[in-house]
Enzyme design. Structure first.
Site, PDB file in Angstrom:
ATOM      1  N   HIS A   1      48.709  42.325  32.809  1.00 37.19           N
ATOM      2  CA  HIS A   1      49.717  43.259  33.325  1.00 37.19           C
ATOM      3  C   HIS A   1      49.603  44.631  32.636  1.00 37.19           C
ATOM      4  O   HIS A   1      50.616  45.245  32.279  1.00 37.19           O
ATOM      5  CB  HIS A   1      51.132  42.677  33.204  1.00 37.19           C
ATOM      6  CG  HIS A   1      51.396  41.657  34.273  1.00 37.19           C
ATOM      7  ND1 HIS A   1      51.557  42.014  35.593  1.00 37.19           N
ATOM      8  CD2 HIS A   1      51.464  40.311  34.224  1.00 37.19           C
ATOM      9  CE1 HIS A   1      51.737  40.909  36.309  1.00 37.19           C
ATOM     10  NE2 HIS A   1      51.679  39.865  35.505  1.00 37.19           N
ATOM     11  N   THR A   2      48.379  45.063  32.467  1.00 29.96           N
ATOM     12  CA  THR A   2      48.111  46.404  31.939  1.00 29.96           C
ATOM     13  C   THR A   2      47.351  47.227  32.965  1.00 29.96           C
ATOM     14  O   THR A   2      47.365  48.452  32.905  1.00 29.96           O
ATOM     15  CB  THR A   2      47.246  46.313  30.664  1.00 29.96           C
ATOM     16  OG1 THR A   2      46.177  45.406  30.935  1.00 29.96           O
ATOM     17  CG2 THR A   2      48.036  45.814  29.474  1.00 29.96           C
ATOM     18  N   ASP A   3      46.689  46.562  33.918  1.00 30.55           N
ATOM     19  CA  ASP A   3      45.807  47.316  34.838  1.00 30.55           C
ATOM     20  C   ASP A   3      46.575  48.223  35.784  1.00 30.55           C
ATOM     21  O   ASP A   3      46.109  49.310  36.123  1.00 30.55           O
ATOM     22  CB  ASP A   3      44.841  46.386  35.597  1.00 30.55           C
ATOM     23  CG  ASP A   3      45.520  45.415  36.543  1.00 30.55           C
ATOM     24  OD1 ASP A   3      46.752  45.221  36.444  1.00 30.55           O
ATOM     25  OD2 ASP A   3      44.805  44.839  37.399  1.00 30.55           O
TER      26      ASP A   3
ATOM     27  N   SER B   1      37.326  30.290  58.914  1.00 30.13           N
ATOM     28  CA  SER B   1      37.494  29.822  57.537  1.00 30.13           C
ATOM     29  C   SER B   1      37.339  28.312  57.521  1.00 30.13           C
ATOM     30  O   SER B   1      38.083  27.599  58.203  1.00 30.13           O
ATOM     31  CB  SER B   1      38.886  30.200  57.022  1.00 30.13           C
ATOM     32  OG  SER B   1      39.225  29.355  55.942  1.00 30.13           O
TER      33      SER B   1
ATOM     34  N   GLY C   1      46.172  30.188  44.593  1.00 30.40           N
ATOM     35  CA  GLY C   1      47.469  30.126  43.895  1.00 30.40           C
ATOM     36  C   GLY C   1      47.331  29.729  42.436  1.00 30.40           C
ATOM     37  O   GLY C   1      48.317  29.459  41.760  1.00 30.40           O
TER      38      GLY C   1
ATOM     39  N   SER D   1      41.915  35.739  46.347  1.00 33.55           N
ATOM     40  CA  SER D   1      41.980  36.788  47.374  1.00 33.55           C
ATOM     41  C   SER D   1      41.066  37.957  47.032  1.00 33.55           C
ATOM     42  O   SER D   1      40.399  38.505  47.915  1.00 33.55           O
ATOM     43  CB  SER D   1      43.419  37.248  47.605  1.00 33.55           C
ATOM     44  OG  SER D   1      43.998  37.668  46.405  1.00 33.55           O
TER      45      SER D   1
ATOM     46  N   GLU E   1      45.099  45.011  49.175  1.00 33.39           N
ATOM     47  CA  GLU E   1      46.309  44.366  48.633  1.00 33.39           C
ATOM     48  C   GLU E   1      47.522  45.282  48.811  1.00 33.39           C
ATOM     49  O   GLU E   1      48.600  44.826  49.188  1.00 33.39           O
ATOM     50  CB  GLU E   1      46.138  44.063  47.138  1.00 33.39           C
ATOM     51  CG  GLU E   1      45.002  43.118  46.810  1.00 33.39           C
ATOM     52  CD  GLU E   1      45.333  41.654  47.036  1.00 33.39           C
ATOM     53  OE1 GLU E   1      46.516  41.306  47.154  1.00 33.39           O
ATOM     54  OE2 GLU E   1      44.370  40.856  47.098  1.00 33.39           O
TER      55      GLU E   1
ATOM     56  N   ASP F   1      41.042  42.466  39.269  1.00 27.71           N
ATOM     57  CA  ASP F   1      40.467  41.283  39.920  1.00 27.71           C
ATOM     58  C   ASP F   1      39.256  41.649  40.769  1.00 27.71           C
ATOM     59  O   ASP F   1      38.217  40.989  40.733  1.00 27.71           O
ATOM     60  CB  ASP F   1      41.520  40.605  40.809  1.00 27.71           C
ATOM     61  CG  ASP F   1      42.805  40.315  40.060  1.00 27.71           C
ATOM     62  OD1 ASP F   1      42.784  40.335  38.819  1.00 27.71           O
ATOM     63  OD2 ASP F   1      43.826  40.075  40.724  1.00 27.71           O
TER      64      ASP F   1
END
Ligand code: GLA
Length: 383
Positions: free
Chosen positions: A33-35, A66, A118, A124, A156, A168
């Site tokens: 949670h820094t990006d 898929s 998940g 994703s 996203e 990611d």
């Protein structure tokens, strides 16, 4: 992944011989949670990946099947209709490429993945990256890998509604086998660090839970610390991003920020510092020192950023009971479920898995999943 099966499914459905592209999932070792505030992250790619079998087709549409979902969709650029579910990731990438002037062809795609969905392992981002690579390679364009990552991130934001950072997609597109990447999310430069996995392995433990409202909670955390940044500009008028502050600077002024923004920002400041220090320690071969920072990272995500959950906390606490056999353990990825990542002594992996499985099942009623992964290579064409 059974590539022969993927290719034969393609030929059975579309009657042509495909090219095959692959993009990996990732596990973030530290820098969580820094990006989204353009800080530092330290992920590696995992062995699990999304595979896209692809060929150019005549009509100006993209037909996608898929194998995981056993579902097919058609993306028609002339139509206003938008996809939902997994189709959004494919459509977003295709439409953004087109908008950037890349002559996205009519194409047929068959997609298969062994990245658990998940689990916080970026299935994703792997899908976006694999599709982006396939569609550009089919028209003979060599896309810049940072550009490819940005297209996934925009997908996203614009097609899924998660205001994520670039970690990611960046690691999926740029990973180096045997290495973790220290990524500077502001300059978008990165440095590969060899990960010594002879004695200790990267073990991912999947809670197999995904709590609700992940996207809205993710965006809300971001808004919290952004409020904090605005207030901090009273003391630091030049401040752009929290990476510019040392934890000691922040401690001196944090009282002016109301809660919960204060603890959200405190996490981001501290986590950026931890990420750089972790890279420094790894560079000196100090894997134990690296691991020590992973425990700290978890505590900060649990208490200050508040994106952990009971299942993740329980896995980390149980990992701690292994003493020297586990150098570090923490939740990884966005949180609210998903996985932990631990550095586990190779000769203790079996015991780690069986002991944790039994205890976790007793507590939560189902077994967790385990993945032991070497640092894998980034997106590429295979075959
Ligand atoms: C998700 C997002 C990333 C990053 C992580 C948390 O994986 O997609 O951009 O913010 O959460 O570090």
């Amino acid at each position: 992944m059974n590539l022969e099966h993927l290719k034969s499914e393609f030929t059975a459905k579309f009657g042509a011989k495909p090219r095959v592209f692959r993009a990996p999932g990732r596990v973030n070792l530290i820098g969580e949670h820094t990006d989204h505030d353009l800080g530092y992250v330290f992920p590696m790619a995992i062995d699990q990946a999304v595979y896209v079998a692809a060929a150019v087709a005549d009509e100006n549409i993209i037909r996608v099947r898929s194998l995981n979902e056993d579902e097919a969709i058609e993306i028609d650029f002339s139509s206003e209709t938008r996809q939902s579910g997994w189709g959004r990731y494919v459509e977003g990438v295709a439409r953004i490429l087109l908008e950037k002037g890349i002559a996205v062809p009519g194409a047929d795609l068959v997609i298969a993945s062994d990245v658990p969905v998940g689990a916080g392992l970026s299935s994703s981002a792997a899908l976006e990256t694999a599709v982006g690579l396939a569609l550009t390679e089919l028209v003979g364009e060599t896309i810049d890998r940072v550009e490819l990552a940005k297209i996934g991130q925009r997908t996203e934001h614009e097609f899924v509604g998660v205001k994520c950072g670039i970690m990611d997609q960046y690691i999926s597109a740029n990973a180096v086998a045997g290495h973790a990447l220290l990524i500077d999310c502001l300059t978008l430069e990165s440095a590969p660090f060899p990960l010594p996995t002879d004695r200790y392995a990267v073990v991912i433990c999947d809670t197999r839970v995904k709590h609700d409202l992940v996207a809205s909670a993710y965006n809300a955390r971001r808004r919290d610390y952004e409020d904090g940044i605005r207030i901090l500009r009273g003391s630091f008028p030049e401040l752009q991003h929290l990476r510019e502050l040392f934890p000691s600077d922040f401690a001196g002024v944090e009282s002016v920020i109301p809660e919960p923004s204060r603890r959200r920002a405190r996490h981001v400041v501290a986590e950026n510092a931890r990420c750089l220090e972790a890279a420094r320690r790894l560079g000196e071969g100090d894997l134990a020192g690296f691991g020590a920072l992973m425990w700290e990272s978890h505590a900060s995500l649990r208490d200050d950023y508040e994106v952990s959950c009971q299942e993740l906390d329980s896995l980390v606490e149980r990992a701690r009971e292994f003493g020297d056999a586990v150098l570090g353990s923490r939740m990884t990825g966005g949180g609210f479920g998903g996985s932990t990542v631990s550095l586990v002594a190779r000769d203790a992996i079996e015991e780690f898995q069986s002991t944790i499985s039994i205890a976790f099942e007793r507590e939560f009623g189902h077994e967790p999943g385990f993945i032991v992964s070497e640092p894998a290579t980034g997106a590429c064409e295979i075959d």
